[in-house]
Scaffold this motif. Structure first.
Motif, PDB file in Angstrom:
ATOM      1  N   ARG A  89      -5.622 -13.496  -9.826  1.00 51.77           N
ATOM      2  CA  ARG A  89      -4.754 -13.236  -8.670  1.00 51.77           C
ATOM      3  C   ARG A  89      -4.765 -11.772  -8.233  1.00 51.77           C
ATOM      4  N   PHE A  90      -5.488 -10.950  -8.949  1.00 43.21           N
ATOM      5  CA  PHE A  90      -5.485  -9.509  -8.680  1.00 43.21           C
ATOM      6  C   PHE A  90      -6.791  -9.063  -8.024  1.00 43.21           C
ATOM      7  N   THR A  91      -6.666  -8.215  -6.996  1.00 40.16           N
ATOM      8  CA  THR A  91      -7.825  -7.603  -6.351  1.00 40.16           C
ATOM      9  C   THR A  91      -7.584  -6.111  -6.234  1.00 40.16           C
ATOM     10  N   ALA A  92      -8.532  -5.337  -6.729  1.00 44.13           N
ATOM     11  CA  ALA A  92      -8.459  -3.876  -6.592  1.00 44.13           C
ATOM     12  C   ALA A  92      -9.443  -3.455  -5.518  1.00 44.13           C
ATOM     13  N   GLN A  93      -9.005  -2.527  -4.698  1.00 46.73           N
ATOM     14  CA  GLN A  93      -9.827  -2.073  -3.581  1.00 46.73           C
ATOM     15  C   GLN A  93      -9.841  -0.551  -3.574  1.00 46.73           C
ATOM     16  N   VAL A  94     -11.028   0.020  -3.413  1.00 45.34           N
ATOM     17  CA  VAL A  94     -11.158   1.477  -3.374  1.00 45.34           C
ATOM     18  C   VAL A  94     -11.883   1.876  -2.091  1.00 45.34           C
ATOM     19  N   ASP A  95     -11.299   2.790  -1.357  1.00 45.72           N
ATOM     20  CA  ASP A  95     -11.936   3.353  -0.169  1.00 45.72           C
ATOM     21  C   ASP A  95     -12.052   4.856  -0.395  1.00 45.72           C
ATOM     22  N   LYS A  96     -13.217   5.278  -0.851  1.00 47.81           N
ATOM     23  CA  LYS A  96     -13.388   6.696  -1.178  1.00 47.81           C
ATOM     24  C   LYS A  96     -13.397   7.573   0.076  1.00 47.81           C
ATOM     25  N   SER A  97     -13.782   7.008   1.205  1.00 45.00           N
ATOM     26  CA  SER A  97     -13.834   7.819   2.431  1.00 45.00           C
ATOM     27  C   SER A  97     -12.437   8.276   2.846  1.00 45.00           C
ATOM     28  N   SER A  98     -11.437   7.425   2.585  1.00 45.34           N
ATOM     29  CA  SER A  98     -10.065   7.807   2.933  1.00 45.34           C
ATOM     30  C   SER A  98      -9.246   8.155   1.701  1.00 45.34           C
ATOM     31  N   LYS A  99      -9.874   8.118   0.526  1.00 46.04           N
ATOM     32  CA  LYS A  99      -9.208   8.442  -0.738  1.00 46.04           C
ATOM     33  C   LYS A  99      -7.964   7.554  -0.919  1.00 46.04           C
ATOM     34  N   TYR A 100      -8.200   6.270  -0.830  1.00 54.91           N
ATOM     35  CA  TYR A 100      -7.115   5.300  -0.831  1.00 54.91           C
ATOM     36  C   TYR A 100      -7.485   4.176  -1.782  1.00 54.91           C
ATOM     37  N   ILE A 101      -6.563   3.842  -2.687  1.00 59.40           N
ATOM     38  CA  ILE A 101      -6.820   2.727  -3.595  1.00 59.40           C
ATOM     39  C   ILE A 101      -5.666   1.739  -3.516  1.00 59.40           C
ATOM     40  N   SER A 102      -6.005   0.472  -3.627  1.00 59.08           N
ATOM     41  CA  SER A 102      -5.013  -0.581  -3.463  1.00 59.08           C
ATOM     42  C   SER A 102      -5.148  -1.623  -4.552  1.00 59.08           C
ATOM     43  N   LEU A 103      -4.037  -2.263  -4.836  1.00 59.93           N
ATOM     44  CA  LEU A 103      -4.006  -3.430  -5.709  1.00 59.93           C
ATOM     45  C   LEU A 103      -3.267  -4.533  -4.966  1.00 59.93           C
ATOM     46  N   PHE A 104      -3.936  -5.682  -4.821  1.00 63.33           N
ATOM     47  CA  PHE A 104      -3.308  -6.829  -4.180  1.00 63.33           C
ATOM     48  C   PHE A 104      -3.023  -7.890  -5.243  1.00 63.33           C
TER      49      PHE A 104
END
Lengths: 114, 111
Positions: B60-75
């Motif tokens: 049920r967990f998704t980790a997302q990394v956007d290095k261009s905007s220096k933003y990390i997320s966990l859904f």
């Protein structure tokens, strides 16, 4: 259960005193890390040992010291305690010396300085 | 400015909701990104571990990394009351560098 053990679970002491926190890493892990967690500062890295040698240092005060013994357990010594040292102290361990290794955290020692 | 910024919450959602937890970081050298879950008075537990940009899914967990905007997320999909905990993001650049943690977001899933 992460396999990392920490003693004691709770510690209540007075200002000016000295305490020792103990950590036993998971079987086979060579690295031990110490962290301090307080409400306003979050999880702060203090120090890392790898196979008995200090490997990295974070925001560790001079009143604090640590060591890792030949059997790989580690102790964190806190001296001249101040009220602000009240916090949760976590130990973590990993296989090798690289931070790329997964760190497994122990249950923590809650220190209260009165 | 802290190297890793995280909204402390608390975040309250109904059971079954999709939860989005986020962190921003300032050091472009960071390459490894983790999410830890910490129940009250317990040690942090590693949930997700990613390298560089992209998505990683585990149940049920998704980790997302956007290095261009220096933003990390966990859904978290289909959130459960047992997901109620504090979620810490963490990152480091590699090698023998110290891991930097966010201050954590407290999540409460209401049955």
């Amino acid at each position: 259960d992460s396999g990392v053990t920490q003693t004691p679970k709770h510690l209540i002491t007075a200002t000016g005193q000295r305490v020792t926190l103990r950590c036993s890493p998971r079987s086979g892990d060579l690295s031990v890390y110490w962290y301090q967690q307080s409400l306003d500062q979050g999880l702060q890295f203090l120090i890392q040992y790898y196979n008995g040698e200090e490997r990295a240092k974070g925001n560790i005060l001079e009143r604090f010291s640590a060591q890792q013994f030949p059997d790989l357990h580690s102790e964190l010594n806190l001296s001249s305690l101040e009220l602000g040292d009240s916090a949760l102290y976590f130990c973590a361990s990993s296989r090798g010396g690289l931070d790329a290794d997964t760190q497994y955290f122990g249950p923590g020692t809650r220190l209260t300085v009165l | 400015q802290k190297e890793v910024e995280q909204d402390p919450g608390p975040l309250s959602v109904p059971e079954g909701a999709i939860v989005s937890l986020n962190c921003t970081y300032s050091n472009s050298a960071f390459q490894y990104f983790m999410w830890y879950r910490q129940y009250s008075r317990k040690g942090p537990e590693l949930l997700m571990y990613t390298y560089s940009s992209g998505n990683k899914e585990d149940g049920r967990f998704t980790a997302q990394v956007d290095k261009s905007s220096k933003y990390i997320s966990l859904f978290i999909r289909d959130s459960q009351p047992s997901d109620s905990a504090t979620y810490l993001c963490a990152t480091f650049s590699g090698g023998y560098q110290k891991v930097t943690f966010g201050t954590g977001t407290k999540l409460q899933v209401i049955p």
